[in-house]
Design a protein around this motif. Sequence first.
Motif, PDB file in Angstrom:
ATOM      1  N   THR A  13     114.913 -46.752  10.751  1.00  9.37           N
ATOM      2  CA  THR A  13     114.908 -46.015  12.024  1.00  9.37           C
ATOM      3  C   THR A  13     114.481 -46.872  13.212  1.00  9.37           C
ATOM      4  N   THR A  20     117.187 -47.025  16.106  1.00 11.63           N
ATOM      5  CA  THR A  20     117.619 -45.784  16.743  1.00 11.63           C
ATOM      6  C   THR A  20     116.470 -44.874  17.162  1.00 11.63           C
ATOM      7  N   ASN A  21     115.310 -44.996  16.493  1.00 10.41           N
ATOM      8  CA  ASN A  21     114.178 -44.097  16.776  1.00 10.41           C
ATOM      9  C   ASN A  21     112.873 -44.892  16.684  1.00 10.41           C
TER      10      ASN A  21
END
Length: 373
Positions: free
Chosen positions: A205, A208-209
């Motif tokens: 992640t 993207t996060n």
Amino acid sequence: MIRRWRSVWNAPSASPAPPTRVWRDWLLVALLPLLAVFEGLVRTDLPNALAAVVVLIAIVPTLLWRRTHPLLMLVISFAVTSVFRLVTGHDLGLYTSVLLLLIIYSVFRWGSGRAIVVGLAIMVASTLASTLAPPIDLTNLIGGFAFLSVVGLLGLLLRFAARSRMRELDRAKANERAELARDLHDTVAHHVSAIAIQAQAGLATAGTNPDAATTALRVIEGEASRTLSEMRSMVRMLRGDDEPTLAPAGRLDDLHRLADGTPPVALTSAGDLDRLPELVAAAVYRIAQESITNARRHARGATRIDVHVAVEGDRVHLTVRDDGAGGAAVAPGYGITGMTERAALLGGVCTAGPAPGGGWIVTADLPRGGALA
């Protein structure tokens, strides 16, 4: 044969170290002179009764050092009695001279290999000198060696029994260390697995996060700190000489399983038990399990067993009590040894003994975070 004698000669003193003095020694030192004086007054068949009583009183204090210096006390006692024999031509002849048997026993029970060999030579020489002097009395000779053999064998028997118990305790401690290391391995493996999972999630992640990746890093940090603490505890335990445990791994959630059986177990708790470190929770479980097992085996007439676990501040308290007659045990055994040493490993204490009003009680007081240094 030479090798065997050499091993006997080099044998160390009995282990564990003997008590310096106990109440029985002081009682004997107080009573024997009085008994010797009484015997000297009432027995009319004793030659040189006064001198015999004085000599006996002079060697009575050797009882106070018979465990710590058995050979020296034997030499002093036999030297004094031998001088008396040379001067008077008679043995002491007092019944209270039985104290010499205690000195002989102490050489075999507490002395080193050298002390036993040298002491045995002194005893044999003294016995031969007192019985082979004309007129030769074979009955006294055989009886003297019989007494020496019985007393010596008794000392050796108790010596080997104590040594065997120490070996059993050492073996129990080694087994307990292995069990505890296994528990710690499972705990550390759990933390490492959680670190690996969170690291994989963070990598997946990160692009993207970023917030999710940051959260994963915080979890990894916490798991790594706990793992390091567990590893430090494991290393300290394995380096130590006396840190055992007992029984299969368990958690506080498993305490209800211990309730099945006779007599029944009543479980109560107080405080926040869910946030205890796994090592502390496992220690509480194991101490409770061993205590309940002991109560069910040894508490005569017990109708119930009460188990209470409480978390108060930075301490965890465990109490296991039965209502049996005579308690769950009469002397510390391997199970109690395991409980006390498991508690000591974590920086706590565990005690076991008769409960006020009857029954047997086991208490444990552990630091909530364990002794992780």
